[in-house]
Scaffold this motif. Structure first.
Motif, PDB file in Angstrom:
ATOM      1  N   SER A 134     119.464  62.413  48.884  1.00  0.00           N
ATOM      2  CA  SER A 134     118.710  61.178  49.046  1.00  0.00           C
ATOM      3  C   SER A 134     119.652  60.001  49.325  1.00  0.00           C
ATOM      4  CB  SER A 134     117.923  60.927  47.756  1.00  0.00           C
ATOM      5  OG  SER A 134     117.164  59.772  47.871  1.00  0.00           O
ATOM      6  N   GLY A 135     119.326  59.206  50.319  1.00  0.00           N
ATOM      7  CA  GLY A 135     120.124  58.027  50.638  1.00  0.00           C
ATOM      8  C   GLY A 135     121.297  58.290  51.565  1.00  0.00           C
ATOM      9  N   LYS A 147     119.453  60.368  56.285  1.00  0.00           N
ATOM     10  CA  LYS A 147     118.727  61.375  57.079  1.00  0.00           C
ATOM     11  C   LYS A 147     117.673  60.724  57.979  1.00  0.00           C
ATOM     12  CE  LYS A 147     117.138  63.505  53.403  1.00  0.00           C
ATOM     13  NZ  LYS A 147     117.812  62.718  52.345  1.00  0.00           N
ATOM     14  N   ASP A 178     109.588  63.781  53.981  1.00  0.00           N
ATOM     15  CA  ASP A 178     109.053  63.182  52.755  1.00  0.00           C
ATOM     16  C   ASP A 178     107.538  63.046  52.809  1.00  0.00           C
ATOM     17  OD1 ASP A 178     111.446  62.978  51.479  1.00  0.00           O
ATOM     18  OD2 ASP A 178     111.709  60.829  51.813  1.00  0.00           O
ATOM     19  N   HIS A 225     105.488  65.927  51.191  1.00  0.00           N
ATOM     20  CA  HIS A 225     105.513  66.217  49.750  1.00  0.00           C
ATOM     21  C   HIS A 225     104.103  66.161  49.174  1.00  0.00           C
ATOM     22  CE1 HIS A 225     109.559  66.637  48.213  1.00  0.00           C
ATOM     23  NE2 HIS A 225     109.986  65.559  48.829  1.00  0.00           N
ATOM     24  N   MET A 230     109.120  62.295  41.260  1.00  0.00           N
ATOM     25  CA  MET A 230     110.371  61.653  41.666  1.00  0.00           C
ATOM     26  C   MET A 230     110.343  60.153  41.382  1.00  0.00           C
ATOM     27  SD  MET A 230     111.514  63.649  45.145  1.00  0.00           S
ATOM     28  CE  MET A 230     109.939  63.774  45.972  1.00  0.00           C
ATOM     29  N   LEU A 266     112.850  67.288  40.902  1.00  0.00           N
ATOM     30  CA  LEU A 266     111.948  68.397  41.205  1.00  0.00           C
ATOM     31  C   LEU A 266     112.600  69.714  40.824  1.00  0.00           C
ATOM     32  CD1 LEU A 266     110.697  67.362  44.778  1.00  0.00           C
ATOM     33  CD2 LEU A 266     109.645  66.865  42.551  1.00  0.00           C
ATOM     34  N   ARG A 280     109.352  72.324  44.650  1.00  0.00           N
ATOM     35  CA  ARG A 280     109.757  72.178  46.053  1.00  0.00           C
ATOM     36  C   ARG A 280     109.167  73.255  46.961  1.00  0.00           C
ATOM     37  NH1 ARG A 280     115.527  71.218  43.760  1.00  0.00           N
ATOM     38  NH2 ARG A 280     115.731  68.961  43.827  1.00  0.00           N
ATOM     39  N   TRP A 318     106.368  72.494  49.466  1.00  0.00           N
ATOM     40  CA  TRP A 318     106.873  71.482  50.411  1.00  0.00           C
ATOM     41  C   TRP A 318     107.789  72.139  51.444  1.00  0.00           C
ATOM     42  CZ3 TRP A 318     112.054  69.000  49.652  1.00  0.00           C
ATOM     43  CH2 TRP A 318     112.267  67.938  50.513  1.00  0.00           C
ATOM     44  N   SER A 377     115.839  67.215  52.679  1.00  0.00           N
ATOM     45  CA  SER A 377     117.114  67.265  51.964  1.00  0.00           C
ATOM     46  C   SER A 377     117.748  68.659  52.028  1.00  0.00           C
ATOM     47  CB  SER A 377     116.925  66.817  50.508  1.00  0.00           C
ATOM     48  OG  SER A 377     115.793  67.448  49.945  1.00  0.00           O
ATOM     49  N   LEU A 397     118.565  71.072  50.074  1.00  0.00           N
ATOM     50  CA  LEU A 397     119.767  71.052  49.240  1.00  0.00           C
ATOM     51  C   LEU A 397     120.369  72.433  48.977  1.00  0.00           C
ATOM     52  CD1 LEU A 397     118.591  68.375  46.615  1.00  0.00           C
ATOM     53  CD2 LEU A 397     120.110  68.031  48.581  1.00  0.00           C
ATOM     54  N   ARG A 403     118.699  50.185  48.832  1.00  0.00           N
ATOM     55  CA  ARG A 403     117.460  50.496  49.547  1.00  0.00           C
ATOM     56  C   ARG A 403     116.251  50.032  48.737  1.00  0.00           C
ATOM     57  NH1 ARG A 403     116.028  56.603  51.363  1.00  0.00           N
ATOM     58  NH2 ARG A 403     115.795  56.861  49.106  1.00  0.00           N
ATOM     59  N   HIS A 441     111.193  52.360  48.543  1.00  0.00           N
ATOM     60  CA  HIS A 441     111.166  53.827  48.628  1.00  0.00           C
ATOM     61  C   HIS A 441     110.881  54.388  47.242  1.00  0.00           C
ATOM     62  CE1 HIS A 441     112.445  57.959  49.394  1.00  0.00           C
ATOM     63  NE2 HIS A 441     112.460  57.686  50.693  1.00  0.00           N
ATOM     64  N   MET A 480     111.982  56.949  45.769  1.00  0.00           N
ATOM     65  CA  MET A 480     113.069  57.704  45.121  1.00  0.00           C
ATOM     66  C   MET A 480     114.025  56.742  44.403  1.00  0.00           C
ATOM     67  SD  MET A 480     113.853  60.997  45.226  1.00  0.00           S
ATOM     68  CE  MET A 480     115.222  62.136  45.025  1.00  0.00           C
ATOM     69  N   GLN A 488     120.596  65.173  42.561  1.00  0.00           N
ATOM     70  CA  GLN A 488     120.648  65.634  43.954  1.00  0.00           C
ATOM     71  C   GLN A 488     121.987  66.330  44.234  1.00  0.00           C
ATOM     72  OE1 GLN A 488     118.378  64.333  47.055  1.00  0.00           O
ATOM     73  NE2 GLN A 488     117.136  65.113  45.381  1.00  0.00           N
TER      74      GLN A 488
HETATM   75  O1  LIG Z   1     114.031  68.062  46.863  1.00  0.00           O
HETATM   76  C1  LIG Z   1     114.105  66.980  46.278  1.00  0.00           C
HETATM   77  O2  LIG Z   1     114.610  66.818  45.167  1.00  0.00           O
HETATM   78  C2  LIG Z   1     113.614  65.757  46.993  1.00  0.00           C
HETATM   79  O3  LIG Z   1     112.757  66.088  47.985  1.00  0.00           O
HETATM   80  C3  LIG Z   1     114.745  64.981  47.557  1.00  0.00           C
HETATM   81  O4  LIG Z   1     115.789  65.842  47.851  1.00  0.00           O
HETATM   82  C4  LIG Z   1     114.377  64.249  48.782  1.00  0.00           C
HETATM   83  O5  LIG Z   1     115.503  63.702  49.328  1.00  0.00           O
HETATM   84  C5  LIG Z   1     113.264  63.298  48.532  1.00  0.00           C
HETATM   85  O6  LIG Z   1     112.284  63.644  49.433  1.00  0.00           O
HETATM   86  C6  LIG Z   1     113.670  61.857  48.527  1.00  0.00           C
HETATM   87  O7  LIG Z   1     113.582  61.239  49.769  1.00  0.00           O
HETATM   88  P1  LIG Z   1     114.861  60.701  50.572  1.00  0.00           P
HETATM   89  O8  LIG Z   1     115.766  61.860  50.782  1.00  0.00           O
HETATM   90  O9  LIG Z   1     114.277  60.157  51.832  1.00  0.00           O
HETATM   91  O10 LIG Z   1     115.514  59.663  49.728  1.00  0.00           O
END
Ligand SMILES: O=C(O)[C@H](O)[C@@H](O)[C@H](O)[C@H](O)COP(=O)(O)O
Ligand SMILES: Nc1ncnc2c1ncn2[C@@H]1O[C@H](COP(=O)(O)OP(=O)(O)O)[C@@H](O)[C@H]1O
Length: 226
Positions: free
Chosen positions: A68-69, A72, A91, A94, A102, A108, A113, A116, A139, A141, A175, A178, A180, A188
């Motif tokens: 996040s941040g 992207k 996003d 979701h 969040m 999450l 997830r 999503w 994301s 991740l 930011r 938003h 988050m 994250q």
């Molecule tokens: O999987 C997650 O924990 C979230 O989805 C996160 O990773 C995602 O980044 C959010 O959607 C926040 O939104 P931004 O990335 O736009 O800040």
């Protein structure tokens, strides 16, 4: 099922570029500043194509990933605009329960997830099946999340906005508007699994200015064999 005609999708022409995207708090670096190191990883420039991506060649779908941040949405908007490919903001897919979670600062779980990620994977698959190119943010991740999204298709390229927490945290703090909270950045990074050379990934340097990042990404994609 969300697809290319989903209300979440914008056309490239309509893609809105956040006006605040130039508000970097660290000095932007230029493509000539090479080599440098980001979080222990040396880039031969602002962008690095993984071995699997070089083998696969030019992608049809770009999934812009990162914590996040990391930037992207900003980069995805620029790429969509430049390539004239449709854009989906991940996003917006979701479930409401995830947004609420969040928003209150609770990370999450994998189970949260999963639906999503499956929806994002459906958007990607719809594009591939209909021979359409597209850009989507997520994301992404963990490696298994990326596998869910790509379905193993090597025409799906993850554009990983990679950087150290120290470079991303100030942006997240600044930011506004938003859901988050910036306090989520620790979780994250804890969840983040670095993509490997065996994944179709173009890693780009979070510290670059918006314009440099867009140019480096497009140049790197151009440099792939067709
Ligand atoms: O999987 C997650 O924990 C979230 O989805 C996160 O990773 C995602 O980044 C959010 O959607 C926040 O939104 P931004 O990335 O736009 O800040
Ligand atoms: N290359 C950049 N340089 C400086 N600031 C940026 C850059 N890209 C994005 N930002 C800013 O950082 C913040 C987070 O960007 P955003 O695109 O919303 O990230 P994400 O979608 O990964 O959460 C926003 O305020 C955005 O304007």
């Amino acid at each position: 099922m969300p697809g290319p005609t989903s209300p979440h999708q914008t056309t490239a022409a309509a893609a809105s570029l956040p006006a605040s995207a130039h508000d970097g708090v660290t000095a932007p670096i230029a493509p000539g500043d090479v080599p440098h190191d980001v979080g222990g990883f040396s880039f031969p420039g602002l962008a690095h194509a993984s071995r699997a991506l070089r083998d696969a060649g030019r992608p049809k779908v770009l999934v812009v990933m990162g914590v996040s941040g990391s930037g992207k949405s900003t980069l995805a908007g620029e790429l969509s605009f430049a390539l004239r490919w449709p854009l989906v903001e991940g996003d917006s897919l979701h479930p409401q329960a995830n947004i609420l979670k969040m928003s209150t600062g609770v990370p999450l779980t994998d189970a949260d997830r999963q639906p999503w990620l499956e929806d994002i994977g459906r958007v990607v698959r719809d594009w591939i099946d209909s021979d359409t190119c597209g850009v989507i943010t997520c994301s992404s991740l963990k490696r298994r999340y990326r596998d869910t999204i790509s379905g193993g298709n090597t025409r799906v390229c993850f554009v990983y906005v990679k950087g150290a927490q120290a470079d991303i945290a100030p942006r997240l703090n600044r930011r506004t508007g938003h859901f988050m909270p910036s306090t989520m950045l620790d979780s994250q990074f804890a969840a983040l699994e670095e993509p490997g050379e065996d994944e179709c990934v173009l890693s780009v340097d979070v510290r670059a200015s918006r314009d440099s990042l867009t140019k480096a990404t497009l140049d790197a994609l151009d440099g792939l064999t067709a």
